[in-house]
Design a protein around this motif. Structure first.
Motif, PDB file in Angstrom:
ATOM      1  N   LEU A  86       0.824  -1.215   0.000  1.00 22.95           N
ATOM      2  CA  LEU A  86       0.000   0.000   0.000  1.00 22.95           C
ATOM      3  C   LEU A  86       0.857   1.264   0.000  1.00 22.95           C
ATOM      4  O   LEU A  86       0.356   2.352  -0.308  1.00 22.95           O
ATOM      5  N   ASP A  87       2.134   1.101   0.321  1.00 23.49           N
ATOM      6  CA  ASP A  87       3.053   2.236   0.299  1.00 23.49           C
ATOM      7  C   ASP A  87       3.508   2.479  -1.136  1.00 23.49           C
ATOM      8  O   ASP A  87       4.210   1.645  -1.719  1.00 23.49           O
ATOM      9  N   PRO A  88       3.120   3.598  -1.751  1.00 21.70           N
ATOM     10  CA  PRO A  88       3.498   3.867  -3.157  1.00 21.70           C
ATOM     11  C   PRO A  88       4.998   4.071  -3.337  1.00 21.70           C
ATOM     12  O   PRO A  88       5.496   3.977  -4.460  1.00 21.70           O
ATOM     13  N   THR A 132      10.263   0.313  -2.101  1.00 17.66           N
ATOM     14  CA  THR A 132      11.365  -0.102  -2.967  1.00 17.66           C
ATOM     15  C   THR A 132      11.935  -1.407  -2.448  1.00 17.66           C
ATOM     16  O   THR A 132      11.596  -1.860  -1.346  1.00 17.66           O
ATOM     17  N   LEU A 133      12.804  -2.001  -3.236  1.00 19.99           N
ATOM     18  CA  LEU A 133      13.446  -3.244  -2.811  1.00 19.99           C
ATOM     19  C   LEU A 133      14.246  -3.018  -1.535  1.00 19.99           C
ATOM     20  O   LEU A 133      14.240  -3.853  -0.627  1.00 19.99           O
ATOM     21  N   GLN A 134      14.905  -1.856  -1.468  1.00 21.40           N
ATOM     22  CA  GLN A 134      15.728  -1.555  -0.296  1.00 21.40           C
ATOM     23  C   GLN A 134      14.871  -1.356   0.962  1.00 21.40           C
ATOM     24  O   GLN A 134      15.201  -1.862   2.047  1.00 21.40           O
ATOM     25  N   SER A 135      13.746  -0.637   0.832  1.00 23.00           N
ATOM     26  CA  SER A 135      12.888  -0.410   1.996  1.00 23.00           C
ATOM     27  C   SER A 135      12.197  -1.698   2.435  1.00 23.00           C
ATOM     28  O   SER A 135      12.001  -1.938   3.632  1.00 23.00           O
ATOM     29  N   LEU A 136      11.839  -2.541   1.460  1.00 20.15           N
ATOM     30  CA  LEU A 136      11.255  -3.841   1.799  1.00 20.15           C
ATOM     31  C   LEU A 136      12.279  -4.696   2.540  1.00 20.15           C
ATOM     32  O   LEU A 136      11.938  -5.374   3.523  1.00 20.15           O
ATOM     33  N   ALA A 137      13.529  -4.655   2.079  1.00 22.30           N
ATOM     34  CA  ALA A 137      14.589  -5.431   2.728  1.00 22.30           C
ATOM     35  C   ALA A 137      14.776  -5.000   4.177  1.00 22.30           C
ATOM     36  O   ALA A 137      14.994  -5.831   5.068  1.00 22.30           O
ATOM     37  N   GLN A 138      14.676  -3.699   4.450  1.00 20.58           N
ATOM     38  CA  GLN A 138      14.807  -3.201   5.816  1.00 20.58           C
ATOM     39  C   GLN A 138      13.645  -3.671   6.689  1.00 20.58           C
ATOM     40  O   GLN A 138      13.829  -4.003   7.854  1.00 20.58           O
ATOM     41  N   GLY A 182      -1.730   1.706  -3.642  1.00 20.93           N
ATOM     42  CA  GLY A 182      -0.275   1.845  -3.725  1.00 20.93           C
ATOM     43  C   GLY A 182       0.279   2.201  -5.082  1.00 20.93           C
ATOM     44  O   GLY A 182       1.478   2.457  -5.210  1.00 20.93           O
ATOM     45  N   PHE A 183      -0.587   2.208  -6.104  1.00 16.82           N
ATOM     46  CA  PHE A 183      -0.097   2.604  -7.427  1.00 16.82           C
ATOM     47  C   PHE A 183       0.143   4.112  -7.444  1.00 16.82           C
ATOM     48  O   PHE A 183      -0.626   4.875  -6.850  1.00 16.82           O
ATOM     49  N   ASN A 184       1.199   4.516  -8.134  1.00 23.36           N
ATOM     50  CA  ASN A 184       1.505   5.951  -8.168  1.00 23.36           C
ATOM     51  C   ASN A 184       1.164   6.610  -9.496  1.00 23.36           C
ATOM     52  O   ASN A 184       1.476   7.778  -9.708  1.00 23.36           O
TER      53      ASN A 184
END
Length: 375
Positions: free
Chosen positions: A277-279, A282-288, A343-345
């Motif tokens: 739901l977060d537009p 990113t891969l990096q934020s998901l990894a965190q 979540g689509f931008n």
């Protein structure tokens, strides 16, 4: 046949483009769209170089006269599809229509040369074939520039979307790819301006033996050298031959227990935490969030789940959008509003992803549901 310095530069560039195009065409690549788009792009440049050599050395081979202004109509679509392949994992819809002008021009050349044959045998149209060929060139050349710029504008707009949020590439590869594609796109823009100049300049200054083509052909030759050496040897983005093999080798080094934990964490992050739901995900934020190395997540998504990062996240967003579109409590919301809530931008990304995963547009999806209820 004597070669001037100009002809020698063009010849070497054409040979380089031909060899690189053939190599790409028969290489094993992770992205077929990326591979073929760049391969045919190089082959078109190779043909253009040999065609230039044909008239600059007064060879006048009939083979090049037959295909006049035919392959060049594929240049713009190849550039667009090459950039597209770095952002989206799937092919664009109706890709074959991008190359329709190539086939139309080829058909016109076949008809023209058929008329030449009939004319030599005492038949054919009343208009002399040479007059028809002049008429063909008068509209085909400017039309090829217009068609290139149609796709060049689309490419520039598309390239703005090449951000870490819209690609599954790790940070290091993204930086390299961004640097390479920026140079590639702007070189194409410069080429487009010079190409436009070959059409406009003769209207103000009388052309003497195609002199207006010399600068652009030399520019193309050095552009080809740059792709072959700078692109391949330094940046390693032109050739992506070993990408899939490298990813397979990497995932084989990950313990199976860690792979399963990563898959479970991904499913939980989407199904329970609804991170999609977060537009700005990113891969990096998901990894965190799930506390896994981005490289491991990328390998698991690509090799085990057979999805790129964008495709994985957008499939979750699409599933959520399906639920909300059918929920009577959301009747007051527009389709665009639901898309952004999921979540689509952008509306365009939503429409494309929704059709990819459901086979129909959001509006058709709702209509189909209503029809089933009525029946």
């Amino acid at each position: 046949m004597s070669l001037s310095l100009f002809s020698l530069i063009v010849l070497l560039g054409a040979i380089q483009a031909l060899l690189l195009g053939i190599t790409l065409l028969f290489s094993r690549a992770h992205s077929r769209l990326q591979q073929y788009a760049l391969a045919f792009f190089m082959l078109i440049l190779a043909y253009n170089g040999f065609e230039t050599l044909n008239w600059s050395t007064n060879t006048n081979s009939i083979a090049f006269q037959f295909f006049t202004f035919v392959p060049i109509f594929g240049l713009g679509p190849c550039v667009y599809l090459y950039i597209y392949s770095f952002i989206y994992p799937q092919k664009p819809a109706r890709i074959k229509w991008y190359f329709l002008p190539v086939w139309i021009m080829l058909a016109l050349r076949v008809l023209l040369w058929t008329d030449v044959w009939l004319f030599l045998h005492g038949h054919g149209l009343r208009m002399h074939p040479m007059a028809l060929d002049t008429w063909y060139g008068a509209f085909a050349e400017p039309l090829s520039v217009v068609y290139f710029w149609i796709f060049m504008v689309r490419t520039l707009l598309l390239f703005r979307r090449f951000t870490p949020a819209n690609t599954h590439l790790p940070a290091t590869e993204f930086t390299m790819a961004r640097r390479w594609l920026t140079a590639f796109v702007w070189n194409m823009a410069v080429l487009g301006v010079m190409w436009l100049g070959t059409i406009v300049m003769p209207r103000f200054w009388p052309a003497v033996y195609y002199w207006q083509y010399y600068p652009i052909e030399i520019y193309l030759a050095f552009f080809i050298y740059w792709i072959a050496f700078a692109g391949y040897q330094q940046i390693k983005i032109v050739y992506i031959v070993q990408q899939k093999a490298a990813a397979t080798t990497f995932i084989d080094s990950i313990p199976e227990a860690d792979i399963q934990r990563c898959m479970t964490a991904l499913e939980y992050a989407m199904e329970q935490d609804k991170l999609y739901l977060d537009p700005d995900l990113t891969l990096q934020s998901l990894a965190q969030k799930i506390q896994f190395n981005p490289k491991i997540i990328s390998a698991v998504l690509n090799q085990r789940m057979q999805k790129g990062f964008n495709e994985f996240v957008n499939s979750c967003r699409t599933g959520e959008a399906q639920k909300r579109l059918l929920d009577p409590a959301n009747k007051h919301l527009s389709i665009s509003g639901i898309a952004f809530d999921c979540g689509f931008n952008s509306q365009a990304t939503f429409q494309r992803a929704f059709k990819l995963h459901t086979g129909c547009t959001p509006k058709e999806f709702v209509q189909n549901h209503l029809q089933k209820q009525e029946n």
